[in-house]
Design an enzyme around this catalytic site. Structure first.
Site, PDB file in Angstrom:
ATOM      1  N   LYS A   4      28.627  40.512  11.706  1.00  0.00           N
ATOM      2  CA  LYS A   4      28.652  40.953  10.307  1.00  0.00           C
ATOM      3  C   LYS A   4      29.418  39.941   9.458  1.00  0.00           C
ATOM      4  O   LYS A   4      30.104  39.066   9.991  1.00  0.00           O
ATOM      5  CB  LYS A   4      29.318  42.325  10.220  1.00  0.00           C
ATOM      6  CG  LYS A   4      30.787  42.321  10.653  1.00  0.00           C
ATOM      7  CD  LYS A   4      31.349  43.725  10.738  1.00  0.00           C
ATOM      8  CE  LYS A   4      32.775  43.702  11.256  1.00  0.00           C
ATOM      9  NZ  LYS A   4      33.296  45.062  11.504  1.00  0.00           N
TER      10      LYS A   4
ATOM     11  N   TYR B 120      51.243  25.971 -12.167  1.00  0.00           N
ATOM     12  CA  TYR B 120      51.336  27.161 -13.013  1.00  0.00           C
ATOM     13  C   TYR B 120      52.684  27.849 -12.852  1.00  0.00           C
ATOM     14  O   TYR B 120      53.162  28.075 -11.741  1.00  0.00           O
ATOM     15  CB  TYR B 120      50.246  28.166 -12.618  1.00  0.00           C
ATOM     16  CG  TYR B 120      48.882  27.809 -13.117  1.00  0.00           C
ATOM     17  CD1 TYR B 120      48.611  27.713 -14.487  1.00  0.00           C
ATOM     18  CD2 TYR B 120      47.840  27.562 -12.228  1.00  0.00           C
ATOM     19  CE1 TYR B 120      47.343  27.388 -14.943  1.00  0.00           C
ATOM     20  CE2 TYR B 120      46.573  27.234 -12.675  1.00  0.00           C
ATOM     21  CZ  TYR B 120      46.331  27.147 -14.034  1.00  0.00           C
ATOM     22  OH  TYR B 120      45.083  26.831 -14.482  1.00  0.00           O
TER      23      TYR B 120
HETATM   24  C1  LIG Z   1      33.878  45.002  12.771  1.00  0.00           C
HETATM   25  C2  LIG Z   1      33.582  46.000  13.805  1.00  0.00           C
HETATM   26  C3  LIG Z   1      33.696  45.668  15.157  1.00  0.00           C
HETATM   27  C4  LIG Z   1      34.243  44.336  15.646  1.00  0.00           C
HETATM   28  O1  LIG Z   1      35.639  44.339  15.533  1.00  0.00           O
HETATM   29  P1  LIG Z   1      36.538  43.121  16.064  1.00  0.00           P
HETATM   30  O2  LIG Z   1      37.923  43.597  15.913  1.00  0.00           O
HETATM   31  O3  LIG Z   1      36.228  41.970  15.175  1.00  0.00           O
HETATM   32  O4  LIG Z   1      36.150  42.863  17.469  1.00  0.00           O
HETATM   33  C5  LIG Z   1      33.298  46.617  16.084  1.00  0.00           C
HETATM   34  N1  LIG Z   1      32.844  47.833  15.695  1.00  0.00           N
HETATM   35  C6  LIG Z   1      32.747  48.191  14.408  1.00  0.00           C
HETATM   36  C7  LIG Z   1      32.248  49.548  14.051  1.00  0.00           C
HETATM   37  C8  LIG Z   1      33.123  47.293  13.408  1.00  0.00           C
HETATM   38  O5  LIG Z   1      33.043  47.654  12.126  1.00  0.00           O
END
Ligand SMILES: *Cc1c(COP(=O)(O)O)cnc(C)c1O
Length: 380
Positions: free
Chosen positions: A38, A272
């Protein structure tokens, strides 16, 4: 080294493949690995990561949205694709058409998905998420009702039951144990009603890496680990930490070009708000990456990068397009030279976890925050 872009990341294909192999070896042959790609594979590039993992034999991939799943399909992904987060009602049809497998989070959605599949004349697999205590997405209904809805579905086929942990890294409390027990109780109640799908999954990186085997069941969903990270766990003082059984290495390095080097006298104020005031003459470098590239604004006056194999502190505020660094330890650096934000340079290494901690954030957020205008190149 001279810089090819203002700012870029280098992603090692070999590292991602090696991390995936390490994950699979730890999980063992009885546990399916569903790599999480993702958020554009945590900025490593979902399409390229999909190709690497497919070549390594991955049969599943997980994403968060329909769009992310479609992008992979359009790029030729042949693996099963699990869409984990909620999708919009209007997206169900496209999900089916692209052969994406949804995670369903409510019994109403299950009924709607079933109707849609029936109308399309298809049998469509789905995974059902149980809210075992995360309190976010997932079904809370009593198992009897869940079983009734699952059995009533004619065209939607339950393939997996899953849940997600809220505090997997926190070994000071029992929230994860309670979530496992809650989930197992739901599984048992569903099994008693004749509902027992083949894929059962609870674990992401942390529960996998620290060997919480009770939560591995038949599938695991690691993301962070593939990219080379395992977050540290919290334990009560005096208690020993669980052994980290997974060994992975970061696959991404982040670099930026120096665009200007100049000497300022003692007393000069930098950037800044004049946040930094030189107490001596300083050689400073202007780095072609700012918060619009993903450098956390909160690194102003406290972060550091690696220039010429030496630590170069960030001085003054991080601005939108540039960041000012102190080159006193690397006075030979010239405009056009590459500076390392993340990765190794000389004998030094800066990891995402380290930079994130300084910025008061987490490595996940830092990686995902490296913006689209930062070029991405792949190395073997
Ligand atoms: C993002 C996610 C993962 C992966 O998590 P990591 O800590 O990056 O291994 C697994 N399951 C779900 C539902 C997630 O949203």
């Amino acid at each position: 080294m001279s810089a090819p872009y203002r700012s870029w990341i280098e992603v090692s294909r070999r590292r991602i493949a090696a991390n995936f192999r390490a994950v699979r070896q730890l999980a063992g042959t009885d546990v399916e690995v569903c790599p999480v790609v993702k958020a554009d594979a945590y900025r490593h590039g979902a399409v390229e990561v999909m190709r690497i993992l497919t070549a390594e034999g991955a049969r599943w991939l997980a994403v968060s949205s329909m769009d992310e799943g479609l992008t992979l399909r359009q790029a030729g992904a042949t693996a099963r694709i699990l869409v984990m987060a909620e999708f919009l009602p209007g997206e169900r049809e496209a999900l089916l058409a692209a052969n994406l497998t949804p995670v369903i989070h409510s019994l109403d959605d299950l009924r709607a998905f079933d109707h849609l599949a029936a109308r399309a004349g298809a049998t469509a697999a789905y995974h059902l998420k149980i809210d075992s205590g995360m309190g976010r997405l997932g079904v809370l209904a009593p198992p009897v009702e869940i079983a009734r809805a699952v059995r009533a579905a004619r065209s939607a086929r339950l393939e997996g039951l899953m849940t997600h942990f809220a505090s997997a890294a926190d070994y000071t409390g029992v929230q994860t144990d309670i979530q496992i027990e809650t989930f197992e109780a739901v599984l048992a109640a569903l099994a008693a009603q004749g509902v027992s799908p083949p894929l059962i999954h609870l674990s992401s990186t942390i529960a996998l890496a620290y060997g919480r085997r009770r939560a591995w069941r038949t599938m695991v969903r690691p993301g962070h680990a593939l990219y080379g990270y395992v977050s540290p766990v919290r334990v009560r003082s005096g208690e020993s930490a669980p052994v980290q059984e997974l060994s992975v290495r970061p696959a991404l390095a982040w670099k930026a070009a120096l665009v200007l080097v100049k000497d300022v006298p003692a007393g000069a104020r930098i950037g800044y708000g004049g946040m930094f005031r030189a107490d001596r003459p300083v050689r400073l470098g202007i780095l072609a990456a700012g918060y619009a590239d993903g450098v956390p604004h909160r690194l102003g006056n406290k972060g550091r990068v690696i220039a010429g194999g030496q630590w170069a502190p960030i001085i003054g505020a991080v601005s939108m397009d540039v960041t000012t660094i102190d080159l006193s330890a690397a006075p030979d650096m010239r405009p056009g030279d590459a500076v390392t934000l993340l990765g190794t340079d000389g004998g030094l290494r800066q990891g995402a976890q380290q930079m994130a901690r300084t910025a008061g954030t987490i490595s996940y957020s830092l990686l995902c925050g490296i913006s689209a205008r930062v070029h991405r190149i792949y190395t073997d």
